[in-house]
Motif scaffolding. Structure first.
Motif, PDB file in Angstrom:
ATOM      1  N   SER A   1       1.719 -44.293 -21.824  1.00 31.69           N
ATOM      2  CA  SER A   1       2.946 -44.335 -22.615  1.00 31.69           C
ATOM      3  C   SER A   1       2.648 -44.205 -24.106  1.00 31.69           C
ATOM      4  CB  SER A   1       3.700 -45.636 -22.330  1.00 31.69           C
ATOM      5  OG  SER A   1       4.908 -45.672 -23.038  1.00 31.69           O
ATOM      6  N   ILE A   2       1.615 -44.913 -24.577  1.00 33.25           N
ATOM      7  CA  ILE A   2       1.229 -44.799 -25.993  1.00 33.25           C
ATOM      8  C   ILE A   2       0.735 -43.397 -26.286  1.00 33.25           C
ATOM      9  CG2 ILE A   2      -0.384 -45.634 -27.741  1.00 33.25           C
ATOM     10  CD1 ILE A   2      -0.331 -48.354 -26.329  1.00 33.25           C
ATOM     11  N   ARG A   3      -0.037 -42.835 -25.386  1.00 33.77           N
ATOM     12  CA  ARG A   3      -0.544 -41.472 -25.558  1.00 33.77           C
ATOM     13  C   ARG A   3       0.609 -40.476 -25.684  1.00 33.77           C
ATOM     14  NH1 ARG A   3      -3.001 -41.315 -21.114  1.00 33.77           N
ATOM     15  NH2 ARG A   3      -4.932 -42.365 -21.718  1.00 33.77           N
ATOM     16  N   ARG A   4       1.640 -40.690 -24.883  1.00 33.92           N
ATOM     17  CA  ARG A   4       2.807 -39.803 -24.925  1.00 33.92           C
ATOM     18  C   ARG A   4       3.577 -39.987 -26.240  1.00 33.92           C
ATOM     19  NH1 ARG A   4       4.030 -40.358 -20.057  1.00 33.92           N
ATOM     20  NH2 ARG A   4       5.126 -42.346 -20.295  1.00 33.92           N
ATOM     21  N   ASP A   5       3.697 -41.233 -26.688  1.00 35.89           N
ATOM     22  CA  ASP A   5       4.410 -41.490 -27.938  1.00 35.89           C
ATOM     23  C   ASP A   5       3.675 -40.895 -29.141  1.00 35.89           C
ATOM     24  OD1 ASP A   5       6.412 -42.781 -26.613  1.00 35.89           O
ATOM     25  OD2 ASP A   5       5.641 -44.808 -26.974  1.00 35.89           O
ATOM     26  N   ILE A   6       2.333 -40.878 -29.071  1.00 34.01           N
ATOM     27  CA  ILE A   6       1.561 -40.233 -30.135  1.00 34.01           C
ATOM     28  C   ILE A   6       1.810 -38.731 -30.112  1.00 34.01           C
ATOM     29  CG2 ILE A   6      -0.775 -39.684 -30.931  1.00 34.01           C
ATOM     30  CD1 ILE A   6      -1.631 -42.459 -29.971  1.00 34.01           C
ATOM     31  N   GLY A   7       1.864 -38.162 -28.909  1.00 37.19           N
ATOM     32  CA  GLY A   7       2.070 -36.727 -28.788  1.00 37.19           C
ATOM     33  C   GLY A   7       3.435 -36.287 -29.291  1.00 37.19           C
TER      34      GLY A   7
ATOM     35  N   TYR B   1      -5.558 -50.543 -25.206  1.00 35.24           N
ATOM     36  CA  TYR B   1      -6.033 -50.137 -26.534  1.00 35.24           C
ATOM     37  C   TYR B   1      -7.492 -49.661 -26.472  1.00 35.24           C
ATOM     38  CZ  TYR B   1      -1.933 -51.957 -29.062  1.00 35.24           C
ATOM     39  OH  TYR B   1      -0.672 -52.156 -29.559  1.00 35.24           O
ATOM     40  N   GLU B   2      -8.318 -50.407 -25.717  1.00 35.72           N
ATOM     41  CA  GLU B   2      -9.736 -50.021 -25.605  1.00 35.72           C
ATOM     42  C   GLU B   2      -9.890 -48.661 -24.935  1.00 35.72           C
ATOM     43  OE1 GLU B   2     -11.572 -53.194 -23.527  1.00 35.72           O
ATOM     44  OE2 GLU B   2     -11.474 -54.604 -25.214  1.00 35.72           O
ATOM     45  N   GLN B   3      -9.058 -48.413 -23.925  1.00 32.33           N
ATOM     46  CA  GLN B   3      -9.115 -47.119 -23.249  1.00 32.33           C
ATOM     47  C   GLN B   3      -8.775 -45.985 -24.214  1.00 32.33           C
ATOM     48  OE1 GLN B   3     -10.051 -46.275 -20.148  1.00 32.33           O
ATOM     49  NE2 GLN B   3      -9.643 -44.123 -20.583  1.00 32.33           N
ATOM     50  N   LEU B   4      -7.712 -46.155 -24.996  1.00 32.16           N
ATOM     51  CA  LEU B   4      -7.292 -45.115 -25.938  1.00 32.16           C
ATOM     52  C   LEU B   4      -8.294 -44.961 -27.077  1.00 32.16           C
ATOM     53  CD1 LEU B   4      -3.476 -45.933 -26.006  1.00 32.16           C
ATOM     54  CD2 LEU B   4      -4.553 -43.897 -25.038  1.00 32.16           C
ATOM     55  N   GLU B   5      -8.932 -46.073 -27.474  1.00 31.80           N
ATOM     56  CA  GLU B   5      -9.957 -45.979 -28.517  1.00 31.80           C
ATOM     57  C   GLU B   5     -11.157 -45.183 -28.022  1.00 31.80           C
ATOM     58  OE1 GLU B   5     -12.557 -48.888 -31.491  1.00 31.80           O
ATOM     59  OE2 GLU B   5     -11.120 -49.740 -30.074  1.00 31.80           O
ATOM     60  N   SER B   6     -11.542 -45.381 -26.738  1.00 31.54           N
ATOM     61  CA  SER B   6     -12.676 -44.636 -26.185  1.00 31.54           C
ATOM     62  C   SER B   6     -12.359 -43.151 -26.087  1.00 31.54           C
ATOM     63  CB  SER B   6     -13.045 -45.184 -24.802  1.00 31.54           C
ATOM     64  OG  SER B   6     -12.039 -44.877 -23.851  1.00 31.54           O
TER      65      SER B   6
ATOM     66  N   VAL C   1      -3.463 -45.320 -35.218  1.00 35.59           N
ATOM     67  CA  VAL C   1      -3.585 -44.010 -34.599  1.00 35.59           C
ATOM     68  C   VAL C   1      -4.645 -43.230 -35.361  1.00 35.59           C
ATOM     69  CG1 VAL C   1      -2.408 -41.854 -34.020  1.00 35.59           C
ATOM     70  CG2 VAL C   1      -1.177 -44.034 -33.868  1.00 35.59           C
ATOM     71  N   SER C   2      -5.588 -42.684 -34.647  1.00 33.95           N
ATOM     72  CA  SER C   2      -6.729 -42.023 -35.281  1.00 33.95           C
ATOM     73  C   SER C   2      -6.293 -40.804 -36.087  1.00 33.95           C
ATOM     74  CB  SER C   2      -7.748 -41.595 -34.220  1.00 33.95           C
ATOM     75  OG  SER C   2      -8.794 -40.861 -34.800  1.00 33.95           O
ATOM     76  N   ALA C   3      -6.811 -40.718 -37.312  1.00 34.71           N
ATOM     77  CA  ALA C   3      -6.529 -39.547 -38.150  1.00 34.71           C
ATOM     78  C   ALA C   3      -7.238 -38.312 -37.624  1.00 34.71           C
ATOM     79  CB  ALA C   3      -6.963 -39.830 -39.594  1.00 34.71           C
ATOM     80  N   GLN C   4      -8.289 -38.488 -36.813  1.00 35.53           N
ATOM     81  CA  GLN C   4      -9.029 -37.352 -36.277  1.00 35.53           C
ATOM     82  C   GLN C   4      -8.185 -36.531 -35.309  1.00 35.53           C
ATOM     83  OE1 GLN C   4     -12.064 -36.452 -37.281  1.00 35.53           O
ATOM     84  NE2 GLN C   4     -11.996 -38.169 -38.724  1.00 35.53           N
ATOM     85  N   LEU C   5      -7.090 -37.123 -34.804  1.00 33.12           N
ATOM     86  CA  LEU C   5      -6.244 -36.384 -33.880  1.00 33.12           C
ATOM     87  C   LEU C   5      -5.600 -35.178 -34.528  1.00 33.12           C
ATOM     88  CD1 LEU C   5      -4.422 -39.178 -31.852  1.00 33.12           C
ATOM     89  CD2 LEU C   5      -6.103 -37.553 -31.030  1.00 33.12           C
ATOM     90  N   ALA C   6      -5.438 -35.215 -35.847  1.00 37.66           N
ATOM     91  CA  ALA C   6      -4.824 -34.079 -36.543  1.00 37.66           C
ATOM     92  C   ALA C   6      -5.631 -32.821 -36.335  1.00 37.66           C
ATOM     93  CB  ALA C   6      -4.703 -34.384 -38.026  1.00 37.66           C
TER      94      ALA C   6
END
Length: 498
Positions: A18-24, A55-60, A74-79
């Motif tokens: 769900s968090i992954r989708r909200d980031i997307g 959170y740990e899963q998404l951080e990995s 939210v990681s800036a590297q995702l940009a």
């Protein structure tokens, strides 16, 4: 973000998705701070541990950054990853196949037996597949030793590359007492069955284009293993006393190794006498070659002892001895062993390290306990006794119905009969197999064990897992099938009528 519980996935996986989708979708922007784990847990009605796991899963995965004393962002590297160019679409044409190695191109899977017609299922006597029915006492002893091992505080962890010391010592003791083969634990390499042993031998001793001597006939996997490595096969026909090295010496000039089964040759069942074994060793010494001694099934002998092994007769480290435990205990036990000359030991260990870093540790320790307790020897003797009765039941049934129409070779060990039917031409093989199956007996041709099959029908009948009463019925039905195929061919009568 909703807490979704509509599927069977763990809660932390659902929350992470769900968090992954909200980031997307942009709900959580790059660099944005996420709610604290306690706040998120209260909002979703779950424990804080579940949120921390999400959170740990998404951080990995690189979606989140955890900053000590500050929070989770939210990681800036995702940009960079989200703006990367998409994969190019494949051109509107068929892609070329991936390039394979020569080994992969030569490798082939074994042929699978044809399915039994539904009308015959449940009533077929199967003599086509080599099966060994596990002895309940053997399985009970195995389970008891396994449970004892699991209760130990020092239960084995990772496997030893050469094999568990306890098992290698137990095998050395067994070989000394039962086979008069004197070795120590350092001579023994534990492998995952005889097929891995053959593969290791090919990799250590052969280069593409080298020549290998192979018995004719032999188990197809022996020939194919060396062919897959790019070796040139030199076939050595097996006579009533095995291969005659003098007869084949010219053809074997330049051969790197010869694979032989002197104590019980499959599928013929013949035994090589000691004088021929010594001649074979002298040839190997003179031609700087190795001998692979395949010890297949020779432990299941019917009351007679085998000749001295090639390993025992060897004085110059030219013999590699191969054997397996699978048929001695139960088929699922994929363990075997090799006796490796001292000069080759390090090379074999190096190549095995590339393959698997050591065979299954737990089974090795349980097997060592079974050998040490005497259970293994008791199992061997029970199996040999049972196989002797079944061999006699099938052989006598065939003999009484087929008489001089058949010949059987090598009836001293193992779980199969090699049958010649000289009255039927080879092209009648498929018809005979079909006629036998129509009568409720599945049999197999011996053609695949030959490089150049004989001009008449040959069969390999595996009786190890079939009750005696069924074997007697099978003999009569095979004779009926033989007669039904022979009659239209006009072959002279030579069958003993029931």
């Amino acid at each position: 973000m909703a807490n979704r519980r509509q599927n069977d996935e763990p809660l932390y996986v659902q929350i992470a998705e769900s968090i992954r989708r909200d980031i997307g979708t942009g709900r959580f922007q790059m660099g944005a701070r996420l709610p604290g784990s306690r706040s998120m847990a209260v909002a979703l009605g779950v424990s804080r541990t579940v949120v921390l796991m999400a959170y740990e899963q998404l951080e990995s995965e690189g979606y989140l950054d955890s900053r000590s004393g500050s929070g989770t962002y939210v990681s800036a590297q995702l940009a960079n990853t989200q703006t990367a160019a998409p994969l190019a679409e494949a051109p509107d044409q068929t892609l070329r196949e991936l390039r394979l190695s020569r080994l992969a191109q030569r490798a082939a899977l074994p042929a699978m037996p044809e399915a039994v017609p539904p009308a015959l299922q449940g009533g077929v006597i199967d003599l086509a597949q080599p099966r060994v029915k596990s002895d309940p006492r053997s399985l009970k002893a195995w389970v008891q030793n396994l449970m004892a091992l699991l209760r130990r505080r020092d239960a084995p962890d990772y496997p030893e590359l050469q094999g568990a010391v306890e098992l290698r010592k137990a095998v050395a003791g067994y070989l000394s007492v039962e086979r008069a083969i004197e070795v120590d634990a350092e001579d023994i390499l534990i492998v995952s069955g005889a097929q891995q042993a053959r593969d290791l031998i090919a990799r250590v001793l052969l280069d593409e284009g080298d020549s290998v001597g192979v018995e004719e006939p032999c188990h197809w996997s022996v020939r194919h293993t060396f062919e897959a490595m790019g070796a040139r096969i030199v076939s050595c026909p097996v006579g009533p006393h095995g291969i005659d090295i003098g007869r084949h010496a010219a053809a074997l000039d330049g051969v790197r190794l010869i694979n032989v089964a002197p104590s019980f040759q499959f599928p013929t069942g013949v035994v090589m006498p000691e004088d021929r074994r010594r001649d074979l060793l002298q040839w190997a010494y003179a031609h700087d070659a190795c001998l692979v001694e395949d010890d297949f099934d020779c432990e299941h002998r019917f009351g007679v002892r085998t000749c001295a092994s090639l390993w025992s007769l060897d004085r110059h480290g030219r013999v590699i001895h191969v054997s397996s435990f699978a048929r001695s205990m139960f088929p699922a036990l994929q363990l075997g062993y090799m006796l490796v000359p001292r000069a080759l030991r390090e090379r074999f260990l190096a190549v095995k390290w590339l393959a698997d870093r050591g065979s299954v540790a737990m089974q090795q320790h349980v097997l060592a306990a079974c050998i040490g307790s005497g259970q293994y020897l008791r199992d061997l003797r029970r199996i040999a006794h049972r196989l002797a009765r079944r061999h006699r039941a099938l052989h006598d049934a065939l003999q009484s119905h087929l008489g001089n129409a058949m010949t059987v070779t090598g009836s001293v060990a193992g779980g199969s009969l090699f049958v010649h039917l000289p009255g039927l031409p080879r092209d009648a093989t498929a018809t005979l197999l079909a006629e036998a199956l129509a009568r409720g007996v599945r049999i197999r041709s011996a053609e695949r064990f030959h490089r150049v099959p004989p001009d008449h029908v040959t069969l390999v009948l595996s009786y190890g897992g079939v009750p005696e009463a069924s074997l007697k019925r099978a003999g009569a039905r095979i004779a009926e099938a033989y007669l039904s195929v022979k009659a239209p061919l006009g072959v002279p009568e030579c069958v003993a009528r029931p």
